[in-house]
Design an enzyme around this catalytic site. Structure first.
Site, PDB file in Angstrom:
ATOM      1  N   TYR A  24     -34.558  16.089  26.609  1.00 31.47           N
ATOM      2  CA  TYR A  24     -34.902  15.909  28.020  1.00 31.47           C
ATOM      3  C   TYR A  24     -35.233  17.199  28.769  1.00 31.47           C
ATOM      4  O   TYR A  24     -35.564  17.150  29.939  1.00 31.47           O
ATOM      5  CB  TYR A  24     -33.772  15.161  28.735  1.00 31.47           C
ATOM      6  CG  TYR A  24     -33.562  13.781  28.163  1.00 31.47           C
ATOM      7  CD1 TYR A  24     -34.434  12.739  28.473  1.00 31.47           C
ATOM      8  CD2 TYR A  24     -32.521  13.513  27.287  1.00 31.47           C
ATOM      9  CE1 TYR A  24     -34.268  11.474  27.934  1.00 31.47           C
ATOM     10  CE2 TYR A  24     -32.336  12.247  26.747  1.00 31.47           C
ATOM     11  CZ  TYR A  24     -33.214  11.236  27.071  1.00 31.47           C
ATOM     12  OH  TYR A  24     -33.046   9.991  26.532  1.00 31.47           O
ATOM     13  N   HIS A 101     -42.240   9.215  30.955  1.00 30.45           N
ATOM     14  CA  HIS A 101     -41.007   9.523  30.213  1.00 30.45           C
ATOM     15  C   HIS A 101     -41.054  10.984  29.797  1.00 30.45           C
ATOM     16  O   HIS A 101     -42.081  11.454  29.282  1.00 30.45           O
ATOM     17  CB  HIS A 101     -40.861   8.628  28.985  1.00 30.45           C
ATOM     18  CG  HIS A 101     -40.809   7.186  29.353  1.00 30.45           C
ATOM     19  ND1 HIS A 101     -39.678   6.600  29.872  1.00 30.45           N
ATOM     20  CD2 HIS A 101     -41.764   6.228  29.338  1.00 30.45           C
ATOM     21  CE1 HIS A 101     -39.944   5.337  30.139  1.00 30.45           C
ATOM     22  NE2 HIS A 101     -41.203   5.092  29.841  1.00 30.45           N
TER      23      HIS A 101
END
Length: 146
Positions: A24, A101
């Site tokens: 992430y 995303h």
């Protein structure tokens, strides 16, 4: 002129800096939103943000988004893969939207390859980290001028 974009971050995005950095990126949500805001200003877009870990709140925000937005960027987190109410709420909004995303969901677990938003967004950007939001904003700006 259309230029108002709402970025809706979903479940677990508020804890982004506690998620695996190799997947992430290690940014906090605040830092990520600062970057997205800068990208928006560079494109002449006014960006506002919303984050919730409660699906009902997220749906309510989608329902009223047309009152203050011309387009949407959605990163629903794990809801992407099973929360069909988000798809319906996005349709209710009637706004152009881009699904984003941070990670490359298509190269991860099989369940992450399913998106309830498929077919109701004008574009999908995945695996580009924060830069994916720049791409999403560019997609919306193009949609606004089409």
């Amino acid at each position: 002129m259309k230029n108002r974009v709402t970025v809706l971050h979903g479940i677990n995005l508020g804890a982004l800096d506690r998620r695996p950095a190799e997947i992430y990126g290690g940014l906090s949500l605040v830092r990520l939103e600062q970057q997205i805001g800068r990208f928006g200003r560079e494109l002449g877009l006014e960006v506002r943000f919303f984050q919730s870990d409660f699906e009902g709140e997220y749906v309510q925000e989608l329902h009223k988004a047309g009152d203050f937005s011309d387009g949407l960027i959605l990163n629903p987190g794990a809801w992407t893969h099973y929360a069909w109410a988000l798809r319906d709420a996005l349709e209710v909004s009637g706004l152009p939207a881009v699904e984003v995303h941070l990670s490359d969901v298509d190269s991860r677990e099989a369940f992450r390859r399913v998106s309830v938003l498929e077919g109701v967004c004008i574009a999908r950007v995945a695996g580009k980290g924060p830069e994916g939001y720049r791409d999403a904003l560019a997609h919306l700006k193009e949609a606004f001028t089409a």
